[in-house]
Design an enzyme around this catalytic site. Structure first.
Site, PDB file in Angstrom:
ATOM      1  N   LEU A  48       0.971  -1.113   0.138  1.00 31.09           N
ATOM      2  CA  LEU A  48       0.043   0.004   0.021  1.00 31.09           C
ATOM      3  C   LEU A  48       0.839   1.264  -0.082  1.00 31.09           C
ATOM      4  CD1 LEU A  48      -3.020   0.907   0.257  1.00 31.09           C
ATOM      5  CD2 LEU A  48      -3.023   0.924   2.309  1.00 31.09           C
ATOM      6  N   ASP A  49       0.936   1.912  -1.051  1.00 30.71           N
ATOM      7  CA  ASP A  49       1.775   3.225  -1.216  1.00 30.71           C
ATOM      8  C   ASP A  49       1.760   4.240   0.086  1.00 30.71           C
ATOM      9  OD1 ASP A  49       2.450   2.367  -3.961  1.00 30.71           O
ATOM     10  OD2 ASP A  49       0.661   3.328  -4.610  1.00 30.71           O
TER      11      ASP A  49
END
Length: 189
Positions: A48-49
């Site tokens: 998840l960035d």
């Protein structure tokens, strides 16, 4: 030889805040998972960035991690996406049919307009411009390319302002506050 599963498999659901790296160490001193999760031996099942928020799964079970993260299993991932502009039916149709990105076409997504969800405040807040409308979409994808949702919305003319993952397969953020985690049964039926 395949590694045996741990004697006590763990699966954690974590509501990742904005600007937190999905790793446990960072030589530059940025915020990481170690600032929130005191459980040894777990690691993220997928990415998840840093500039995205929401559900991240962590486990100590390599087989479970592979089943969750491997695109061949096509676990649906649900995102709430605040976009710049007003989505029209053509843009939604393109998302539903799949769009072509620089690394090839995406699989079709489920895409629908969403009433503004009740979420925690983002720090820092999303830039607000009175002259530019924003709307929320719910997107469900079954792949996990780098920055895929952001690239998909940009490809149809709707830049992403805020991105929150709310569900992966059977697991969701339900009742999990920002920066909180909880352990759930470590299985994928």
């Amino acid at each position: 030889m395949a590694k045996a599963p741990p004697s006590e498999p763990k699966l954690l659901l974590f509501n990742k805040p904005f600007d937190v790296l999905t790793q446990f160490n960072d030589e530059q001193g940025r915020s990481t998972l170690k600032d929130f999760i005191p459980v040894p031996g777990v690691y993220p099942a997928g990415r998840l960035d840093r500039d995205s928020e929401g559900l991240l799964l962590l486990t100590n079970d390599g087989r479970l991690q592979a089943r969750i993260a491997d695109p061949r299993h096509k676990l649906p991932k649900t995102y709430w996406v605040q976009v710049e502009g007003t989505p029209d039916e053509e843009q939604l149709r393109r998302l539903r049919e799949g769009v072509t990105l620089n690394d090839g076409p995406t699989l079709p997504a489920e895409a629908r307009l969403l009433d503004e969800p009740t979420l925690w405040e983002r720090v820092p807040p999303v830039r607000f411009r009175k002259s530019v409308p924003t709307h929320w979409l719910e997107l469900v994808i079954r792949e996990g390319r780098n920055r895929q949702v952001r690239r998909m919305t940009a490809a149809v003319g709707l830049p992403t302002l805020r991105l929150v993952r709310v569900r992966i397969g059977p697991w969701s953020l339900d009742g999990l506050g920002l920066g909180e985690w909880r352990e759930v049964p470590a299985r994928l039926d």
